[in-house]
Scaffold this active site. Structure first.
Site, mmCIF file in Angstrom:
data_model
loop_
_atom_site.group_PDB
_atom_site.id
_atom_site.type_symbol
_atom_site.label_atom_id
_atom_site.label_comp_id
_atom_site.label_asym_id
_atom_site.label_seq_id
_atom_site.Cartn_x
_atom_site.Cartn_y
_atom_site.Cartn_z
ATOM 1 C CB SER A 29 -0.910 0.031 1.232
ATOM 2 O OG SER A 29 -0.164 -0.197 2.401
ATOM 3 C CB SER B 284 -1.758 -1.829 -3.144
ATOM 4 O OG SER B 284 -0.841 -0.821 -2.790
ATOM 5 C CG ASP C 163 -2.243 2.192 -3.623
ATOM 6 O OD1 ASP C 163 -1.757 1.598 -2.644
ATOM 7 O OD2 ASP C 163 -2.065 1.830 -4.787
#
Lengths: 356, 356, 356, 356
Positions: free
Chosen positions: B231, B269, B271
């Site tokens: 991330s 991830s 983000d």
């Protein structure tokens, strides 16, 4: 004019996943693309591109779909209903900015004619502004041009470059237009295909990257004419079975592919993605309180590969647009040069050789 | 350990806009950064990073802010209120995934102590998962660690790499962590600065690009240990005067910078971007029905340059994280190698030389 | 036909804030409304309504604006750009579902004619489906009808009921159409006005509430013809100075007003809000990197009163549509009865008397 | 204290769909609710409510879910991941505004303990501000209180009013708190149940409507103490099989139910919905590239009935909170009177009798 090599044929190495057999959106079985290209006199440089998501009656048998707005300075039509229902019920049309209303109206008429019971239609239309090469205020697209693009739609190779909605477009200060590409993921992960079609009309020359090589830095010394601000439409098809939420996740990756080519999602660039899955058709006639849907298991690796496929195919579709587009003279004597492919390929080749 | 060169110092040429004097988020006057770094025994490799958006009482004098979710597989806190009101009313904390609640609780206590009248606080906290190198289930971050990061906050150089929230992070299969960078736009366009800080914990090794050069393709032959999914948190500061809508537009460009380094915004991830403008403080005490705000005129070129600054600073901040981070051994004997800078710099240099 | 009393004139007590002098969207100074009403033969029952947000050239001097989708099963146009830029650059058109493309195209032509330099236009068009009373597949709206509505636009009283885009609409199983209302907040809180115009085409009869009284429960015994699913368009104007974020917050309250009348935001009801502030015009010609904007101080009570004004004006505008609309016979012999005002007013009066 | 009648038992007629057997969220089979109620000394009036969406391990077997923000002035946790993945992986906790971080931290610990392999957890926590009756700055909620609420969770009747997270809440200037209600749709439409639980802490007294009767207008003459601004959390459960997009559509209808009771979604009222479907559990352990999901066929009437069920159950749950809550004295000697049920029931009865 002689057909120019596509990026991959010219030796540009791009991404880790293999393309489908045609390296085109039409690698997703059933997807058809049709162009109407308008090149008239010295000033008319525009057109219409139709993407038919399956060969049947899309209004009667809808597909699961999603839209995504990367930068909303643009005038697409049909987005609200796709967001709410997760369904595409018409072919997708692409044209110039000022012809969206006309194209939507023509698409409604086309659907009504084929569906005598239809009393509500959500036409999906995207646009880019071709006003640098096209006398856009001339409003030269007619309903017949729309119908023709729809009738022209076919499977197989897609004409790229100065064709259809891409006819008058510019990209990184060069001639832009239509580009397409595809990626296949391995059988063990489902064997699905992601196909992309872009109308590429965006980018500042000095930002252009080809396979990561900042060729725009060298090309900025190339003679250029400044033009109006751009935009990019991405149409994404996949045969992976997906919910609308999942189609949306995939659609949101297209922006990463644009970034690889050098997009800054510029202020006045209307950058949009329209995406659909061909895996399941939803007929209107279905009775019963519930439906069964198949969708990708996000706990496994398939979804990540679909993301990768999207990023890679987006990058390659834009490059294919640039590689296919040919120098054009149009409105007010404006000229857009074709990307100087030989030089670019040489620079990229040198860089790739040097970095191993 | 010896401090490693930052990407720019090592000769990597990145982007067209110049960095600020420190090439750091702290180039935006008033922004302060503090770390608590937890390296204990063989298994604890985690920490907290605090970004104080101005040196005063942020709860009493709020800043215009926005958040953006690139991929929502993450656990940030405070986003709903920032979206609704366009205001940041606390410092921003970054830590590991399982410590967000604790950090938020500590931040609330910290704000309450400094604001005797406060009865509602919106703590903004972001996270990445450092579970490959850190015994994340050990929950080793304490309120004192949070307070310490807040008290440590200072202007000037930012410690990058294995520090604060970045202590145990991984990036493209190498050691990741904290990175920062900045860009300045010309005086004629306002002379504003965009400063970025990332906690970089994302990416598949083979996707890594440095200045566009696909070094990941060569590095995938480097010995690697597979790890957990990553991330990235991006904190963006600017002194440009902006409405919350405009901060949001700028925040959305960070994803394009991540893409340049090789991000696919992977499935797992998380983000996220947290962005704020330091140009105007909004005191709670203000009376009067209306306020006057200054904001960038989007009909001029400033906004486009702020976008470019964001894309470039994001790319460079991630590279700075990779360049600064040093090899670490941690939880369960896992090892993350530092990015082999010399090789990378050499490959990039060769590619850049070859392509002109 | 004799003009029917508006809800307030008929004695319905609604809400706590006073209406403006005309109890209409045109109480917001500068707002103009024009209708083209198409009643032809037995089957054509449709039209166009134009809302001009200020009497000048809206393309040259834009207004801060926002849109909100309550339920997205509808086909509005222009929403993406309003979301991104927070600006309205054309009058707002309302028409029937299948005429959105045509209306957008006509609006583009109208703007081009008045702005010789315009090469990109974002037409904002909303719609409801009048297919129960109108032969909607006949596509009877022409560009001239659009131009006429724009030219008809005037300040002062707004024709409600079977007029313009409201001509063929149905609401709670009765004749619906155009309705309008307004609210003023006190001078101490800014003295601002919120004006609303709705095209009301939604609702199930048994859900209808008038001033909270569930008259629909009694009216469901009234002879009814079932019809197609509906929708509602809300256009909101205010002279309060607002950022786009703030306009959006106010726009989101309109749904609460619809709920008071009995809306369930039904599956196939496309329910949308288009809102703008007339307080500040943003000329394209402005130079300088920054702009100064005035906006409501959300730490004070003004914003809450603007919310209340919106909820109340929405409720009353829908009732005004129902009260003004007259029985209509149309497509395929379908009939929509007018709301039986006398009975409704009596029931509401009794309930209000009984509950004090 | 004597249990007060629920709204329906007191004779209030509400809505057209029948409630489930318990008229509670627990009518959705498997849903369990637990409270920890903190009433200590003169100043502590707060608590925790846990909603366990199914009796198994929610982390191991997740449910399809969605969240919706009506007004974002609030501090919920966990929303980003639910939006991205459409999954709920923990019980839902509700508590006071300043205890969200602590509750999230405790919930993480609780999940870790039960899932030795878990290294990433998305705790979902909502809040309202009970600071009028509770010494909210005292931060009296402890991890043990959270664990206790989780352990207390049970099927069957839900304690309403001054319980759990509702302990110190206020609503329309009266004592608020926890309320619940449910609706069942007919077997022919699937026979599904929608269950709601609210923590009701919102509303201005003069806006209160009971079954549409504006009792707030009479009650504003009741002695009142002004208090801090409120908020409302809605937790919605259904056994209808739904995609995350569909859960989201249903969640968005809760605001319409709040409007029926008199909500203006006030500026400082954090109004949020957390919704999930119990119909299908998604185990983490599932292999295979794809999953089969069952979902409601939106071309049929089921979805509209689920909307109606949501609106009605929301309205009734808020009234149940008001009817159950009892007068409380708390922080700083503040007093919130219980809603004067007898008077309200009488007024509503009179109005309902008068209007038929």
């Amino acid at each position: 004019m002689k057909k120019r090599a596509r990026a991959r044929e010219a030796g540009i190495r791009l991404g880790g996943l293999p393309p489908g057999p045609g390296n085109a959106i039409t690698d997703v079985i059933g997807v058809q693309v049709g162009h109407t290209t308008l090149i008239q006199g010295s000033d008319v440089r525009t057109g219409v591109t139709a993407i038919c998501p399956h060969p049947g009656n899309v209004y009667a048998e809808r597909l699961i779909a999603a839209v995504h707005t990367i930068n909303g300075f643009g005038k697409p039509m049909g987005f609200e209903q796709v967001r709410e229902l997760g369904l595409l019920e018409t072919p997708v049309l692409l044209t110039n900015t000022l012809s969206v209303g006309l194209a939507a109206d023509a698409l409604v008429r086309w659907v009504l004619e084929r569906n005598p019971e239809a009393r509500s239609v959500n036409p999906v239309v995207g646009e880019c502004n071709d006003g640098y090469l096209n006398d856009i205020r001339g409003l030269d697209v007619s309903p017949e041009h729309v119908f023709q693009a729809l009738e022209n739609a076919s499977a197989g190779p897609v004409v790229e470059g100065n064709a259809g909605a891409g006819t008058g477009m510019s990209c990184f200060g060069f001639k832009g237009g239509v580009g397409t590409a595809s990626r296949r993921i391995s059988e063990g992960d489902g064997g699905y295909t992601v196909g992309l079609l872009v109308v590429a009309n965006f980018g500042q020359r000095e930002e252009l990257r080809v396979a990561g090589v900042p060729v725009g830095q060298r090309l900025k010394r190339w003679p250029a004419e400044e033009g109006e601000a751009g935009s990019v439409m991405v149409v994404l098809a996949t045969d992976a079975p997906l919910t609308a939420r999942q189609v949306g996740r995939i659609a949101r990756r297209a922006g990463l592919g644009l970034a690889r080519v050098g997009s800054l999602a510029g202020h006045s660039s209307g950058d949009f993605v329209i995406a659909f899955s061909t895996a399941q058709r939803l007929p209107r006639s279905e009775t019963g309180c519930t439906r069964c849907l198949t969708c990708v298991n996000e706990d496994q690796s398939t979804i990540a590969l679909l993301f990768q496929a999207t990023v890679e195919a987006t990058e390659e579709a834009v490059l294919n647009a640039l590689f296919a587009a040919q120098t054009m003279r149009g409105y007010a004597g404006h000229i857009r040069d074709a990307l100087p492919i030989e030089a670019v390929v040489q620079w990229v080749g040198q860089a790739q050789a040097a970095s191993g």
